[in-house]
Design a protein around this motif. Structure first.
Motif, mmCIF file in Angstrom:
data_model
loop_
_atom_site.group_PDB
_atom_site.id
_atom_site.type_symbol
_atom_site.label_atom_id
_atom_site.label_comp_id
_atom_site.label_asym_id
_atom_site.label_seq_id
_atom_site.Cartn_x
_atom_site.Cartn_y
_atom_site.Cartn_z
ATOM 1 N N TYR A 1 -9.667 -53.249 74.551
ATOM 2 C CA TYR A 1 -8.697 -53.023 73.492
ATOM 3 C C TYR A 1 -7.347 -52.604 74.049
ATOM 4 N N GLU B 1 -14.045 -59.241 67.807
ATOM 5 C CA GLU B 1 -14.532 -60.607 67.561
ATOM 6 C C GLU B 1 -13.574 -61.376 66.653
ATOM 7 N N THR B 2 -13.118 -60.754 65.575
ATOM 8 C CA THR B 2 -12.226 -61.433 64.633
ATOM 9 C C THR B 2 -10.879 -61.756 65.267
ATOM 10 N N ARG B 3 -10.497 -60.998 66.288
ATOM 11 C CA ARG B 3 -9.221 -61.232 66.958
ATOM 12 C C ARG B 3 -9.360 -62.147 68.169
ATOM 13 N N GLY B 4 -10.546 -62.733 68.317
ATOM 14 C CA GLY B 4 -10.752 -63.689 69.398
ATOM 15 C C GLY B 4 -11.002 -63.069 70.753
ATOM 16 N N GLN C 1 -16.877 -55.957 66.225
ATOM 17 C CA GLN C 1 -16.594 -56.968 65.199
ATOM 18 C C GLN C 1 -15.096 -57.169 64.997
ATOM 19 N N ASP C 2 -14.329 -56.102 65.137
ATOM 20 C CA ASP C 2 -12.876 -56.247 65.038
ATOM 21 C C ASP C 2 -12.355 -57.058 66.217
ATOM 22 N N THR D 1 -22.143 -57.916 66.917
ATOM 23 C CA THR D 1 -21.150 -58.809 66.323
ATOM 24 C C THR D 1 -21.685 -59.499 65.076
ATOM 25 N N VAL D 2 -20.777 -60.127 64.333
ATOM 26 C CA VAL D 2 -21.190 -60.886 63.145
ATOM 27 C C VAL D 2 -21.860 -62.180 63.570
ATOM 28 N N GLY D 3 -21.229 -62.898 64.508
ATOM 29 C CA GLY D 3 -21.802 -64.142 65.007
ATOM 30 C C GLY D 3 -22.888 -63.885 66.032
ATOM 31 N N THR E 1 -18.155 -51.576 64.670
ATOM 32 C CA THR E 1 -16.814 -51.751 64.115
ATOM 33 C C THR E 1 -15.840 -52.272 65.159
#
Length: 262
Positions: A261, A92-95, A89-90, A164-166, A86
């Motif tokens: 983070y 990851e989505t925020r670059g 991946q979060d 990660t997703v990617g 979690t």
């Protein structure tokens, strides 16, 4: 371990929503929980950092038996892996994770006492941790297995454990990963493997010298292992059950990601 190693309020705010709430029995039976999940997690973090036995937990934490029971329950439920996925991946989505240039390597953890999934090497019996990090040195994947197999045979299994997703675009390793068959397998997945050729290589060179310049940045995964070495319960394996050892590894990765983070 100092008290400042406990979860901060900001760190706890990220983790708390991911911990399942234990339902109260309708018949009112059962022992009520005295200690909060945060208190227990702080105790687990002390064990992770020091490598000490559960019985040696200082009095400022819940008892060792309390912390171990909850740790074991969370391990069986895959909670620590879920938290790790979690957060990764979060980020990851925020670059915050760069998959364009990743690094792979393995490290050896000595296995004490009886242990599941371990192998014998010249350094003794132990467990191997195969790790992939992103371009910033943040963990993307970890595969825990016997120490006996050669690292080149464990690359695909490690990629399959990605949080990660990617998936990585390029994976950079040392000479141990110089393998034409592995190059071909990963190319089918859209992954370029970059590794210097072995000195005794007979076949013609296949690596592009320009791409090999990326190898100079392999120090980033070495730095990651230096971070990991601060968690003594990971670098030396005292847990017989493989799921318990993997949970400690996942918690160490969570702590490393949380630094990015906050």
């Amino acid at each position: 371990m100092s008290r400042r190693e406990n979860l901060t309020d900001d760190q706890w705010a990220l983790i708390k929503p991911l911990i399942p709430i234990v339902a109260v029995r309708e018949d009112g039976k059962g022992r009520p929980r005295i200690h909060s999940d945060r208190e227990v997690l702080n105790g687990i973090l002390w064990i992770l950092r020091t490598g000490a036995s559960w019985i040696d937990l200082p009095g400022r934490f819940p008892s060792g038996s309390t912390c171990f029971r909850r740790f074991s329950s969370w391990s069986k439920n895959g909670l620590f892996r879920l938290i790790l996925e979690t957060l990764a991946q979060d980020l990851e989505t925020r670059g915050g994770i760069d998959l364009s240039e990743c690094f792979i390597d393995g490290t050896f953890a000595v296995a004490k006492k009886g242990a599941q999934v371990f192998g014998k090497t010249k350094r003794g019996k132990g467990t191997k941790l195969m790790v992939i990090t992103d371009a910033n040195g943040l963990p993307l994947a970890v595969h825990t297995t016997s120490a006996s197999p050669h690292e080149v045979t464990l690359v695909e299994a490690t990629i399959n454990e990605t949080f990660t997703v990617g998936q990585p675009t390029r994976i950079i390793g040392d000479r141990a990963y110089d393998s034409d068959p592995l190059d071909e397998k990963l190319a089918l997945k859209g992954i370029e493997l970059i590794a210097p050729h072995k000195d005794n290589r007979v076949k013609p060179a296949t690596q592009d010298g320009r791409q090999l310049r990326r190898y100079k940045r392999r120090w980033k995964i070495e730095r990651f292992f230096a971070w990991l070495n601060k968690f003594k319960r990971v670098i030396t394996r005292y847990d017989r059950a493989i799921e318990h050892y993997e949970s400690f590894v996942h918690i160490a990765f969570i702590k490393i990601i949380l630094r990015r983070y906050l």
